[in-house]
Design an enzyme around this catalytic site. Structure first.
Site, short mmCIF file in Angstrom:
data_model
loop_
_atom_site.label_atom_id
_atom_site.label_comp_id
_atom_site.label_asym_id
_atom_site.label_seq_id
_atom_site.Cartn_x
_atom_site.Cartn_y
_atom_site.Cartn_z
N GLU A 14 0.83 -1.22 0.00
CA GLU A 14 0.00 0.00 0.00
C GLU A 14 0.86 1.26 0.00
OE1 GLU A 14 -0.14 -2.38 2.32
OE2 GLU A 14 -2.14 -3.27 2.36
N LYS A 16 3.39 1.44 2.68
CA LYS A 16 3.67 1.57 4.12
C LYS A 16 5.06 2.15 4.37
CE LYS A 16 2.96 -2.82 4.49
NZ LYS A 16 2.48 -3.11 3.12
N ASN A 38 9.69 -11.39 3.05
CA ASN A 38 8.59 -11.36 2.08
C ASN A 38 8.14 -9.91 1.85
OD1 ASN A 38 7.65 -11.30 4.73
ND2 ASN A 38 5.80 -12.48 4.35
N GLY A 40 8.52 -5.94 1.09
CA GLY A 40 9.38 -5.07 0.30
C GLY A 40 8.84 -3.66 0.47
N HIS A 41 9.51 -2.85 1.27
CA HIS A 41 9.03 -1.50 1.59
C HIS A 41 9.94 -0.47 0.92
CE1 HIS A 41 6.88 -3.07 5.48
NE2 HIS A 41 6.49 -3.67 4.37
N GLN A 223 3.09 -6.65 5.08
CA GLN A 223 1.92 -7.20 4.39
C GLN A 223 0.71 -6.31 4.65
OE1 GLN A 223 3.93 -9.81 6.36
NE2 GLN A 223 5.13 -9.45 4.54
N THR A 305 9.49 -7.33 -3.93
CA THR A 305 10.31 -8.46 -3.51
C THR A 305 10.53 -9.45 -4.65
OG1 THR A 305 9.64 -8.22 -1.22
CG2 THR A 305 10.41 -10.39 -1.85
N ARG A 308 7.01 -9.78 -9.55
CA ARG A 308 5.81 -10.27 -10.26
C ARG A 308 4.85 -9.11 -10.54
NH1 ARG A 308 3.70 -14.79 -6.14
NH2 ARG A 308 4.48 -13.24 -4.68
N LYS A 336 -0.80 6.88 -3.72
CA LYS A 336 -0.89 6.72 -5.18
C LYS A 336 -2.11 7.40 -5.79
CE LYS A 336 1.55 3.45 -7.20
NZ LYS A 336 2.14 2.18 -7.67
N LEU A 337 -2.54 8.50 -5.17
CA LEU A 337 -3.66 9.24 -5.74
C LEU A 337 -3.30 9.74 -7.14
CD1 LEU A 337 -6.52 10.33 -4.89
CD2 LEU A 337 -5.40 12.55 -4.68
P1 GDP Z 1 4.82 -1.24 0.95
O1 GDP Z 1 5.16 -2.68 0.85
O2 GDP Z 1 3.46 -1.02 1.55
O3 GDP Z 1 5.87 -0.43 1.66
O4 GDP Z 1 4.74 -0.70 -0.55
P2 GDP Z 1 5.80 -1.02 -1.74
O5 GDP Z 1 7.02 -0.22 -1.50
O6 GDP Z 1 5.94 -2.48 -1.95
O7 GDP Z 1 4.99 -0.51 -3.00
C1 GDP Z 1 4.57 0.80 -3.13
C2 GDP Z 1 5.17 1.40 -4.41
O8 GDP Z 1 4.50 2.60 -4.72
C3 GDP Z 1 6.62 1.78 -4.27
O9 GDP Z 1 7.26 1.69 -5.53
C4 GDP Z 1 6.55 3.23 -3.81
O10 GDP Z 1 7.70 3.99 -4.12
C5 GDP Z 1 5.40 3.70 -4.63
N1 GDP Z 1 4.60 4.78 -4.03
C6 GDP Z 1 4.24 4.97 -2.74
N2 GDP Z 1 3.40 6.03 -2.63
C7 GDP Z 1 3.24 6.50 -3.89
C8 GDP Z 1 2.46 7.56 -4.45
O11 GDP Z 1 1.73 8.27 -3.76
N3 GDP Z 1 2.51 7.72 -5.81
C9 GDP Z 1 3.29 6.93 -6.62
N4 GDP Z 1 3.28 7.15 -7.92
N5 GDP Z 1 4.02 5.92 -6.11
C10 GDP Z 1 3.99 5.71 -4.78
P1 IMO Z 2 4.67 -5.86 1.95
O1 IMO Z 2 5.12 -5.74 3.38
C1 IMO Z 2 2.26 -8.01 -0.97
C2 IMO Z 2 1.77 -12.32 -0.32
C3 IMO Z 2 2.39 -13.26 -1.31
C4 IMO Z 2 1.41 -14.42 -1.24
C5 IMO Z 2 1.06 -14.46 0.25
C6 IMO Z 2 1.87 -15.46 1.05
O2 IMO Z 2 5.68 -5.41 0.97
O3 IMO Z 2 3.33 -5.23 1.77
P2 IMO Z 2 4.39 -15.51 1.92
O4 IMO Z 2 5.68 -15.45 1.18
O5 IMO Z 2 4.21 -14.41 2.92
O6 IMO Z 2 4.11 -16.86 2.51
O7 IMO Z 2 3.25 -15.30 0.78
O8 IMO Z 2 1.30 -13.16 0.74
N1 IMO Z 2 2.71 -11.34 0.29
C7 IMO Z 2 2.73 -10.04 -0.01
N2 IMO Z 2 2.03 -9.34 -0.94
N3 IMO Z 2 3.12 -7.38 -0.14
C8 IMO Z 2 3.81 -8.06 0.79
O9 IMO Z 2 4.57 -7.45 1.72
C9 IMO Z 2 3.66 -9.46 0.87
N4 IMO Z 2 4.19 -10.43 1.64
C10 IMO Z 2 3.58 -11.57 1.29
O10 IMO Z 2 2.44 -12.68 -2.61
O11 IMO Z 2 0.23 -14.08 -1.94
MG MG Z 3 5.78 -4.07 -0.59
#
Ligand code: GDP
Ligand code: IMO
Ligand code: MG
Length: 437
Positions: A14, A16, A38, A40-41, A223, A305, A308, A336-337
């Site tokens: 989202e 985070k 698992n 990826g922030h 997650q 991470t 995909r 991501k508005l």
């Molecule tokens: P997390 O796992 O909840 O920390 O989120 P991720 O980092 O996996 O995925 C969020 C993605 O959206 C990342 O590439 C961020 O850099 C990007 N992101 C976060 N907020 C925004 C936003 O408001 N706009 C855009 N375009 N990208 C964003």
């Molecule tokens: P962040 O913290 C999105 C998903 C996997 C799979 C399910 C179980 O970046 O938001 P696992 O490896 O945990 O046993 O997989 O959960 N999943 C995530 N999807 N963001 C994540 O983490 C995830 N961590 C696990 O894709 O559907």
């Molecule tokens: Mg992530």
């Protein structure tokens, strides 16, 4: 006392990491309470994009102490790689700034091999895990044979690790997977033990003392709510407690620590999911491509991470209400508005209706709450409310009043569905691209 819990309201990713980084400017600690690599922030600071899997996202701020709580599962090799990556980027990594709970569990190469073998055995019914060994490590924890971080410090750690690897090899054989060579793993771990020992601590005691001293702690969920082991779209979930109450058990804090907690639900302005499982508002075709992006921008919807492509769809207000209740959100941070700019109209799912007449006795009934949680969403189809879109690029907006009125209406509708106000609106991945409302 100031505890703030930052938790994903959907299926993860989202934003985070980005929201934690924003709040961390005024925090003393950030603490991960669940999951492992698992997660990826992403944190974007100017030209630099940090992808954090284990180390809490607040680490980018030089004064913040990062804590890895007892609720986590830690792959030592991946952690050391991440520490090196951060150090190379000029982020100070030392035992003064990074604390690892002695009670967190360890992920070994055997857990990773088992994760892959179990997924292969599930065939077309696979969960689509990240393959990081998360499920097998939490299984060992629940069956009380896991290896904990404290075990790294024990004189007989090598023997315990060897016993774990032997029993995992037996399990791998029954799954038709190749067993692992034990000796090289034992040697690798000798090095990990030496390098990680200085970071091991009783983090629960330290966090308790910090709260008593009036410090601010950001608990960083990994997650999202719908991937929670108890409350998510079971069995298409992860193996940990992702929801806000999990922050207490996953950090070793008592209930009173959360008495005045701020609980920030991070919500992407649309819905995404990576891996298998139900997704009522999922889109395909051109609109899906439009929301996902083609991969040319770092923020396009491809897993942080695993790389995909993420499944995408309209915001699901039924599941958002569910998340708001389970977590006790006090506010929302919508991310991501900017991606929605330029769409003619937007849909928000405000209710479900039974898909097939006859499945339910009351065919016309609309569900705004789920009778039995989100595990089985197959009988429903989403009921949409259509809202007007906006044309303006919002990525440069920093004030609520400068957002297009259609964007404000959309956010107000999201807040209405969740029953809590929108406090932050992220309009781009970079640190400053935020509207504080
Ligand atoms: P997390 O796992 O909840 O920390 O989120 P991720 O980092 O996996 O995925 C969020 C993605 O959206 C990342 O590439 C961020 O850099 C990007 N992101 C976060 N907020 C925004 C936003 O408001 N706009 C855009 N375009 N990208 C964003
Ligand atoms: P962040 O913290 C999105 C998903 C996997 C799979 C399910 C179980 O970046 O938001 P696992 O490896 O945990 O046993 O997989 O959960 N999943 C995530 N999807 N963001 C994540 O983490 C995830 N961590 C696990 O894709 O559907
Ligand atoms: Mg992530």
């Amino acid at each position: 006392m100031a505890l703030q819990i930052i938790v994903g309201a959907q299926w993860g990713d989202e934003g985070k990491g980005r929201i934690v980084d924003w709040f961390a400017a005024n925090a003393d600690f950030t603490a991960r309470y669940n999951g492992g690599d698992n997660a990826g922030h992403t944190v974007t600071v100017g030209e630099t994009i940090f992808k954090l899997h284990l180390v809490p996202s607040g680490i980018i701020h030089p004064k913040v102490v990062a804590v890895m709580g007892n609720g986590m599962v830690v792959n030592p090799q991946r952690l050391l790689e991440e520490m090196e990556m951060l150090a190379a980027a000029g982020i100070g990594i030392s035992p003064a700034r990074l604390r690892i709970s002695y009670a967190a569990h360890i992920i070994t190469p055997a857990h990773q091999a088992l994760d892959r073998a179990l997924e292969a055995a599930r065939g077309k019914d696979n969960i689509g895990t990240t393959g990081r060994g998360i499920g097998p490590a939490y299984t060992d924890k629940a069956t009380r044979r896991g290896l904990r971080v404290a075990d790294l410090l024990a004189a007989d750690f090598s023997e315990r690790l060897a016993a774990h690897l032997e029993s995992a090899n037996a399990a791998l054989k029954t799954l038709g997977a190749a067993p692992l060579e034990i000796e090289p793993i034992l040697t690798e771990f000798t090095d990990y033990v030496l390098r990680l020992t200085p970071y091991v601590a009783d983090t629960a005691v330290e966090l308790d003392a910090a709260l008593r001293a009036g410090k601010t702690i950001l608990a960083e969920g990994a997650q999202g709510t719908l991937l929670d082991l108890d409350h998510g779209t079971y069995p298409f979930v992860t193996s940990s407690s992702t929801v806000a109450p999990g922050a207490l058990t996953g950090l070793g804090l008592g209930l009173t620590a959360a008495r005045d907690a701020r609980v920030t639900g991070v919500v992407k302005a649309f819905q995404t999911r990576v891996g298998s499982g139900p997704f009522p508002t999922e889109l395909t075709g051109d609109l899906a491509l439009r929301l996902r992006g083609t991969g040319e921008h770092p923020w396009d919807e491809y897993g942080t991470t695993t790389g995909r492509p993420r499944r995408v769809g309209w915001l699901d207000g039924v599941l958002l209400r569910y998340a708001a209740r389970l977590n006790g959100f006090t506010e929302l941070a919508v991310t991501k508005l900017d991606i929605l700019s330029g769409l003619e109209t937007l849909n928000i799912c405000t209710a479900y209706r039974p898909k097939n007449a006859g499945t339910f006795s009351r065919d016309e009934k609309l569900f705004t709450d789920l009778p039995f949680g989100p595990a089985d969403l197959a009988p429903y189809e989403p009921v949409y409310e259509e809202l007007p879109g906006w044309k303006e690029d919002v990525s440069g907006v920093r004030k609520w009043d400068d957002l297009p009125s259609a964007a404000r209406d959309y956010l107000d509708r999201v807040a209405g569905l969740a029953g809590v106000p929108v406090r932050l609106v992220s309009v781009g991945p970079e640190r400053e691209q935020i509207v504080n409302h």
